[in-house]
Design a protein around this motif. Structure first.
Motif, short mmCIF file in Angstrom:
data_model
loop_
_atom_site.label_atom_id
_atom_site.label_comp_id
_atom_site.label_asym_id
_atom_site.label_seq_id
_atom_site.Cartn_x
_atom_site.Cartn_y
_atom_site.Cartn_z
N LEU A 13 33.13 42.72 23.42
CA LEU A 13 33.80 41.56 22.83
C LEU A 13 33.86 41.80 21.30
O LEU A 13 33.21 41.08 20.71
CB LEU A 13 33.41 40.22 23.20
N LYS A 14 34.47 42.66 20.85
CA LYS A 14 34.46 43.13 19.36
C LYS A 14 34.99 41.81 18.59
O LYS A 14 34.67 41.57 17.45
CB LYS A 14 35.50 44.25 19.05
N VAL A 15 36.05 41.24 18.97
CA VAL A 15 36.60 40.07 18.28
C VAL A 15 35.73 38.73 17.96
O VAL A 15 35.91 38.15 17.13
CB VAL A 15 38.04 39.71 18.95
N PHE A 16 34.83 38.46 18.99
CA PHE A 16 34.15 37.24 18.90
C PHE A 16 32.68 37.52 18.64
O PHE A 16 32.11 38.60 19.29
CB PHE A 16 34.49 36.46 20.05
N GLU A 17 31.78 36.84 17.90
CA GLU A 17 30.71 37.03 17.46
C GLU A 17 29.74 36.38 18.67
O GLU A 17 28.54 36.74 18.54
CB GLU A 17 30.30 36.58 16.19
N MET B 97 26.60 40.87 10.45
CA MET B 97 25.50 41.13 9.22
C MET B 97 25.82 40.00 8.06
O MET B 97 25.01 39.16 7.90
CB MET B 97 25.83 42.45 8.55
N ILE B 98 27.14 39.78 8.07
CA ILE B 98 27.37 38.62 6.96
C ILE B 98 27.23 37.44 7.48
O ILE B 98 26.71 36.33 6.75
CB ILE B 98 28.96 38.70 6.88
N GLU B 99 27.39 37.14 8.74
CA GLU B 99 26.94 35.89 9.31
C GLU B 99 25.48 35.29 9.45
O GLU B 99 25.21 34.33 8.98
CB GLU B 99 27.42 35.69 10.76
N VAL B 100 24.89 36.42 9.79
CA VAL B 100 23.23 36.37 9.63
C VAL B 100 22.92 36.24 8.40
O VAL B 100 22.23 35.28 8.15
CB VAL B 100 22.45 37.38 10.64
N SER B 113 14.72 32.78 15.93
CA SER B 113 15.09 31.96 17.12
C SER B 113 15.97 30.90 16.42
O SER B 113 17.01 30.44 16.97
CB SER B 113 13.90 31.50 17.68
N VAL B 114 15.87 30.43 15.31
CA VAL B 114 16.66 29.47 14.27
C VAL B 114 18.22 30.21 14.43
O VAL B 114 19.14 29.55 14.78
CB VAL B 114 16.14 29.11 13.08
N ARG B 119 23.75 30.75 15.97
CA ARG B 119 24.82 31.79 16.17
C ARG B 119 25.30 31.74 17.81
O ARG B 119 26.46 32.23 18.32
CB ARG B 119 24.65 32.98 15.64
N GLY B 120 24.26 31.22 18.57
CA GLY B 120 24.60 31.31 19.97
C GLY B 120 24.60 32.63 20.63
O GLY B 120 24.83 33.06 21.83
#
Lengths: 244, 184
Positions: A13-17, B97-100, B113-114, B119-120
């Motif tokens: 699922l490339k589109v969603f993280e 990577m940017i999100e993390v 873990s946080v 991010r789920g």
């Protein structure tokens, strides 16, 4: 195990993280109120999306399935009137909690987007470089010298060019250096073994050639390189660093 | 700002300029102050003055504060030409990577873990990539069971985003207000 999971999922699922990203997309797409998510509607859409993904024969990451189960449990609970509000178990979440998770995730996503903008801006910024630094002059000795000596010795021996007789002779390292220097200068680069000019090489000659070579490397006049194992060893001139 | 050494006619301003030019890494107010022996506040104003002079005399460079120290940069107006001569291959940062990185930047020091919870999804991949790129680092361990690693951002992180310090990282509060404005 975890790592392979991650890689697989990226392909899948490339589109969603992740499930939260997908949910956020669904909320935004239908302009739903993130603080008051219509759980039935979102669950339906979420499951539709998963079905679509699976119909393409793509395996789903566990997190997506887990979220589907969570959504269904929230939906079920919202349908059954609860008499007593009992304390929640760890994995139990309600739609409020889901909103909270989504809002938090969205905020970090926004920060990420802001960072991306900064990154793109910064990519085309150039610091004024210190091109010449004292650390620039590095001694480059890529191969073990002792090994190199042995190889050269054996090679010359096979060519029958080594004289084992002890001949009393004095060799000035500096004149040897000059000799090598001039020889390379005219050629730009030479094969290492060609450094031994004489037909017959005495032991002292052999050793002094190496000494001269080491000294020239130390001064930064030359570099000895071998591009890959078993290939030819070359001696190069470092023109720009030559001392006047 | 006056001439501290009249015989050689070298001003503190020129010394600061020289130090910024010669320093192999960003040079901080503190370090400049220690070397020259003047107050950090004076340094801040001298740097501003230098930048003003550069601008007025149409120089192609400027002093920026990056990752806690001053660095001389070519003005952005010249980037279009500089691009032509450089063959710099920036490692591309993926979305995850940017999100993390954003989560680490704001919640630091933070455990995996946080991050996973926010991010789920499992963030082992992007975390490792960020560590490899030296954008984040492990400074300590949490006191919680299992003593998990605590991740923080690095100087390189500040550098690639052009930030002078951690306090410049866009905060949640700021964005929270932004949401309120949009949402209502």
């Amino acid at each position: 195990m975890q790592a392979t999971n991650y890689i697989k999922y990226k392909v899948r699922l490339k589109v969603f993280e992740g499930p939260l990203d997908l949910l956020l997309y669904l909320v935004r797409k239908d302009e739903l109120d993130i603080n008051n998510i219509p759980i039935s509607k979102i669950t339906h859409q979420y499951l539709e999306y998963l079905k679509f993904i699976q119909s393409m024969d793509i395996e789903l990451a566990g997190e997506y399935i887990y979220m589907a189960a969570l959504l269904l449990s929230i939906k079920t609970k919202s349908l059954i009137p609860q008499k007593v509000k009992d304390s929640k178990s760890i994995d139990e979440i309600d739609s409020e909690e889901l909103s909270r998770l989504l809002i938090e995730y969205r905020r970090f996503k926004q920060v990420g987007e802001k960072l991306r903008i900064l990154l793109d801006k910064e990519k085309i910024r150039y610091p004024v470089r210190n091109v010449i630094t004292p650390t620039e002059v590095k001694v480059s000795v890529p191969i073990e010298f002792i090994v190199l000596m042995k190889v050269a010795w054996n090679l010359l021996k096979r060519q029958d060019r080594i004289t084992l007789e002890s001949i009393e002779e004095e060799i000035d390292i500096r004149s040897k250096m000059d000799e090598i220097d001039k020889f390379i200068e005219s050629k730009k680069r030479i094969k290492f073994i060609d450094l031994f000019l004489e037909n017959q090489i005495t032991r002292i000659n052999f050793v002094s050639t190496f000494f001269a070579l080491l000294e020239l490397i130390r001064l930064g006049n030359i570099i000895v390189r071998q591009s890959r194992p078993f290939s030819e060893v070359w001696v190069y001139v470092r023109k720009n660093l030559r001392q006047a | 700002m006056r001439n501290s050494n009249p015989q050689t006619k070298i001003s503190e301003k020129s010394i600061i300029e020289a130090l910024i030019i010669a320093s192999p890494e960003p040079i901080s107010d503190g370090k400049l102050s220690k070397i020259i022996g003047i107050d950090t506040n004076d340094i801040v104003s001298i740097v501003q003055q230098l930048n003003k002079e550069y601008e007025e005399s149409e120089r192609s460079f400027e002093i920026r504060k990056i990752a806690g120290g001053y660095v001389l940069y070519v003005r952005p107006d010249f980037s279009q030409w500089i691009v032509e001569l450089s063959s710099r291959s920036d490692s591309e940062l993926t979305r995850s990577m940017i999100e993390v990185a954003a989560i680490v930047a704001i919640k630091q020091p933070v455990t995996k873990s946080v991050i996973d919870k926010v991010r789920g999804v499992n963030s082992v991949g992007p975390l490792r990539q960020l560590l490899e790129e030296k954008l984040i680092t492990i400074r300590s361990r949490a006191k919680s069971p299992g003593r998990p690693f605590l991740y923080s951002t690095t100087k390189k992180f500040l550098k690639i985003f052009g930030l002078s310090s951690e306090s410049e990282i866009p905060t949640i509060e700021e964005l929270g207000n932004l949401f309120e404005r949009f949402d209502t």
